[in-house]
Every structure is written in structure tokens, then in C-alpha cells.
Design a protein around this motif. Structure first.
Motif, PDB file in Angstrom:
ATOM      1  N   UNK A 115       0.806  -1.216   0.000  1.00 46.38           N
ATOM      2  CA  UNK A 115       0.000   0.000   0.000  1.00 46.38           C
ATOM      3  C   UNK A 115       0.840   1.267   0.000  1.00 46.38           C
ATOM      4  N   UNK A 116       2.067   1.188   0.549  1.00 42.86           N
ATOM      5  CA  UNK A 116       2.948   2.364   0.593  1.00 42.86           C
ATOM      6  C   UNK A 116       4.353   1.922   0.218  1.00 42.86           C
ATOM      7  N   UNK A 117       4.753   2.216  -1.009  1.00 40.37           N
ATOM      8  CA  UNK A 117       6.051   1.721  -1.483  1.00 40.37           C
ATOM      9  C   UNK A 117       7.219   2.432  -0.817  1.00 40.37           C
ATOM     10  N   UNK A 134      10.169   0.417   1.048  1.00 37.49           N
ATOM     11  CA  UNK A 134      11.581   0.541   0.672  1.00 37.49           C
ATOM     12  C   UNK A 134      12.452   0.813   1.886  1.00 37.49           C
ATOM     13  N   UNK A 135      11.925   1.554   2.851  1.00 43.05           N
ATOM     14  CA  UNK A 135      12.681   1.797   4.078  1.00 43.05           C
ATOM     15  C   UNK A 135      12.849   0.513   4.884  1.00 43.05           C
ATOM     16  N   UNK A 136      11.787  -0.279   4.912  1.00 43.67           N
ATOM     17  CA  UNK A 136      11.836  -1.516   5.695  1.00 43.67           C
ATOM     18  C   UNK A 136      12.631  -2.618   4.999  1.00 43.67           C
ATOM     19  N   UNK A 137      12.567  -2.648   3.658  1.00 40.82           N
ATOM     20  CA  UNK A 137      13.232  -3.711   2.900  1.00 40.82           C
ATOM     21  C   UNK A 137      13.995  -3.089   1.729  1.00 40.82           C
ATOM     22  N   UNK A 138      15.101  -2.399   2.015  1.00 40.25           N
ATOM     23  CA  UNK A 138      15.809  -1.650   0.959  1.00 40.25           C
ATOM     24  C   UNK A 138      16.413  -2.535  -0.133  1.00 40.25           C
ATOM     25  N   UNK A 139      16.610  -3.822   0.150  1.00 43.79           N
ATOM     26  CA  UNK A 139      17.223  -4.706  -0.841  1.00 43.79           C
ATOM     27  C   UNK A 139      16.218  -5.247  -1.858  1.00 43.79           C
ATOM     28  N   UNK A 140      14.912  -4.973  -1.644  1.00 39.90           N
ATOM     29  CA  UNK A 140      13.874  -5.493  -2.537  1.00 39.90           C
ATOM     30  C   UNK A 140      13.418  -4.380  -3.471  1.00 39.90           C
ATOM     31  N   UNK A 141      13.466  -4.647  -4.762  1.00 34.25           N
ATOM     32  CA  UNK A 141      13.020  -3.668  -5.761  1.00 34.25           C
ATOM     33  C   UNK A 141      11.510  -3.477  -5.668  1.00 34.25           C
ATOM     34  N   UNK A 142      11.080  -2.215  -5.685  1.00 37.36           N
ATOM     35  CA  UNK A 142       9.648  -1.914  -5.578  1.00 37.36           C
ATOM     36  C   UNK A 142       9.310  -0.749  -6.497  1.00 37.36           C
ATOM     37  N   UNK A 143       8.439  -0.988  -7.473  1.00 37.30           N
ATOM     38  CA  UNK A 143       8.061   0.027  -8.453  1.00 37.30           C
ATOM     39  C   UNK A 143       6.681   0.600  -8.148  1.00 37.30           C
ATOM     40  N   UNK A 144       6.404   1.736  -8.758  1.00 36.03           N
ATOM     41  CA  UNK A 144       5.081   2.360  -8.660  1.00 36.03           C
ATOM     42  C   UNK A 144       4.028   1.415  -9.237  1.00 36.03           C
ATOM     43  N   UNK A 145       2.881   1.319  -8.578  1.00 34.72           N
ATOM     44  CA  UNK A 145       1.780   0.481  -9.081  1.00 34.72           C
ATOM     45  C   UNK A 145       0.936   1.281 -10.066  1.00 34.72           C
ATOM     46  N   UNK A 146       0.555   0.654 -11.145  1.00 38.41           N
ATOM     47  CA  UNK A 146      -0.446   1.238 -12.036  1.00 38.41           C
ATOM     48  C   UNK A 146      -1.815   0.798 -11.539  1.00 38.41           C
ATOM     49  N   UNK A 147      -2.853   1.476 -11.987  1.00 37.96           N
ATOM     50  CA  UNK A 147      -4.202   1.079 -11.607  1.00 37.96           C
ATOM     51  C   UNK A 147      -4.501  -0.346 -12.075  1.00 37.96           C
ATOM     52  N   UNK A 148      -4.027  -0.686 -13.275  1.00 35.70           N
ATOM     53  CA  UNK A 148      -4.263  -2.028 -13.798  1.00 35.70           C
ATOM     54  C   UNK A 148      -3.576  -3.103 -12.957  1.00 35.70           C
TER      55      UNK A 148
END
Length: 294
Positions: free
Chosen positions: A262-264, A268-282
Motif C-alpha cells: 500500500x505504501x512503497x 523501501x525503508x523496511x526492505x531496501x534490498x527489494x526492488x519496488x516500483x510504482x503500481x499502475x491502476x491495472x
């Protein structure tokens, strides 16, 4: 401020389908995007709003006036609504010019000059018959009518379907212009989620007759993220106890998994080693509807 449209606990049953206690509103100044798969219940709700069908229970209010089988959608309320369905519903032998005459006879606030400007900008020939229009041109004609009688609420069911990207952008611009006037609102049902990302304030997703989520568009497209995880990452996230049960959705891919958060930024702060991109609506919708709960 009174909602333009308010639905409370709406139910409707057909063989093999149940619309189950659906509630939402369209406020003045708000564009509400309506998404979900075919058969999810979107068109059933729109038909109930317009008085084409009557719900089994629940209430529908337009501009503060409650509708019912004994108090249907009356003419003064119809005057304030502009409607575009997913097909052009004017008689096939009519011409574009004839449709304008129907508009003048039907709406007290009909603006002939606005209609003329729309059909000119849309490239619609006045004498062309409805039966000879393409799907896209038919949709443009329906939209020209909806925008030419000073409506306060637009109800659009796949209004950009069948249009090329440039034409869809033109329609979105017209809807933005409509919303510049105070007190207007739009309920926009569409499978083209990229169009909703450009204009919607709120997104309602319905599936199998139930509202799955009703979220601000910005919380989806600006805050939510898709994390790309290995199996060990999923186990680490689950063990962290940082999320409530049922809050995280994921789907497995051949080499990794996609996880909706819900909040990337917090993720990212909690799991900096995991890549996380912006979600699209789709992608947000697909993971909630088709994903598994972590």
C-alpha cells in the motif's frame, strides 16, 4: 454538500448473479472511476441509477432526491444527467442532424451551438446516418449529446471504447473542461484504466457483485507499489509482522513473485534490498482480484 449520486446497500438478483449491498457516492467536483471485469455488476448499477431496472433493495438518490419504483427518475432529474452507453443507441436510420433535433426537443437547456461545435470538432457529417457511423464515431455523437444540455452529472459506460489514443485524449480533455464548472461530477465506467489514471479522483472496483475496493486514485497510483520478490523475500516480509493478515496480495511468476504494497516508500525503508516500483491502476486491480493473500 449534497452528493450528486448516492447509493446505499443496493441489491439486485438475477439467475447466477447477485449485486450485494453496494454503497458509494459521487460528490460535486468528483470524478469516480468504475472498474471491474465484464459481468461484475457495473452496468446493472448504472441501469438501476437511470431507472431502467429497479433494485431488489437499497436506495438510490440523485441530487438529494431518493428514487424508488413509486418515485422513478422524473424528467427534472433526467434534465441534469448526461449519459453515454457503450454503444450508440439512437435509431439507425436517423442522421446526425436528426439527433440534434431530438436533443432540442428533449432538454430544456439544450445548447445547439455547443452541439454544432462538438460534431464539427469530432468530424461528424450532419447528414450521415447512424447506421453508417463507426463505433468510435457513434460514441462521439453520444458524448456530444451528453455535453450539450448543461448536465450536472455525467454517467459514462465505456465512453472511450473503440477510440484511438488521440481521440481518447480528446475526450478526456473535454471531460476535464466539463469538471471546471462548479458542482459537476462524473461516474466513468471503463476498462481502459490508463484513461482513469488521467482524470479520476476515486476508484471503485466491483467483482461478482461486490465492491472489492474504493480508494482514492492518488493512494493507488502515487503511494502503492509492486515489489519484486524471491521466495525468501516473501518469507522475510511475512515474518516481519509489519502487515496485517489479508493486507498483502501476491502472484507467482516463473522466476519471482509480485507483491502489492500500500505504501512503497515505507516498504523501501523496511526492505531496501527489494526492488519496488510504482503500481499502475491495472496492476493494482489485477493483484487484488487475481492474487493470493500472503
Amino acid at each position: 454538500m449534497t452528493p450528486l449520486l448516492e447509493i446505499q446497500q443496493l441489491t439486485k438478483s438475477y439467475p447466477g448473479f447477485n449485486l450485494d449491498a453496494v454503497s458509494f457516492a459521487v460528490e460535486p467536483g468528483q470524478v469516480v472511476g468504475f472498474i471491474g471485469s465484464n459481468g461484475a455488476g457495473k452496468t446493472t448499477i448504472i441501469k438501476a441509477i437511470l431507472g431502467i431496472i429497479f433494485p431488489d433493495s437499497g436506495t438510490i438518490s440523485l441530487f438529494g432526491q431518493k428514487l424508488s419504483p413509486t418515485s422513478p427518475l422524473l424528467s427534472p432529474l433526467k434534465q441534469r444527467i448526461g449519459v453515454v452507453f457503450d454503444s450508440c443507441d439512437f435509431p439507425m436510420d436517423m442522421s446526425v442532424e436528426d439527433v440534434g433535433r431530438i436533443g432540442k426537443a428533449s432538454y430544456d437547456a439544450w445548447d445547439k451551438s455547443a452541439f454544432d461545435e462538438f460534431i464539427l470538432s469530432f468530424g461528424l457529417e450532419r447528414r450521415k446516418r447512424i447506421k453508417s457511423l463507426s463505433r468510435g464515431m457513434g460514441m462521439k455523437l453520444s458524448l456530444a449529446v451528453a455535453l450539450s444540455h448543461k448536465a450536472d452529472l455525467l454517467i459514462l459506460d465505456e465512453a472511450t471504447a473503440g477510440l484511438d489514443p488521440l481521440a481518447r485524449e480528446e475526450i478526456i480533455d473535454l471531460l476535464r473542461q466539463f469538471m471546471e464548472s462548479e458542482g459537476k461530477g462524473i461516474l466513468l465506467s471503463s476498462h481502459i484504466t490508463s484513461d482513469l489514471e488521467k482524470i479520476a479522483d476515486e476508484i471503485i472496483c466491483i467483482d461478482q457483485g461486490h465492491i472489492v475496493f474504493d480508494d482514492a486514485k492518488d493512494s493507488i497510483c502515487d503511494l502503492a507499489g509492486i515489489a519484486h520478490c524471491r521466495q525468501s523475500d516473501l518469507e522475510l516480509i511475512k515474518a516481519s509482522k509489519g502487515y496485517d493478515v489479508g493486507e498483502l496480495f501476491y502472484r507467482s511468476l516463473p522466476l519471482s513473485s509480485e507483491l502489492l504494497v500500500s505504501n512503497r516508500f515505507e516498504f523501501k525503508e523496511a526492505f531496501p534490498h527489494i526492488s519496488c516500483d510504482r503500481a499502475s491502476l491495472e496492476s493494482y486491480m489485477e493483484l487484488i482480484l487475481k492474487g493470493e493473500i500472503l
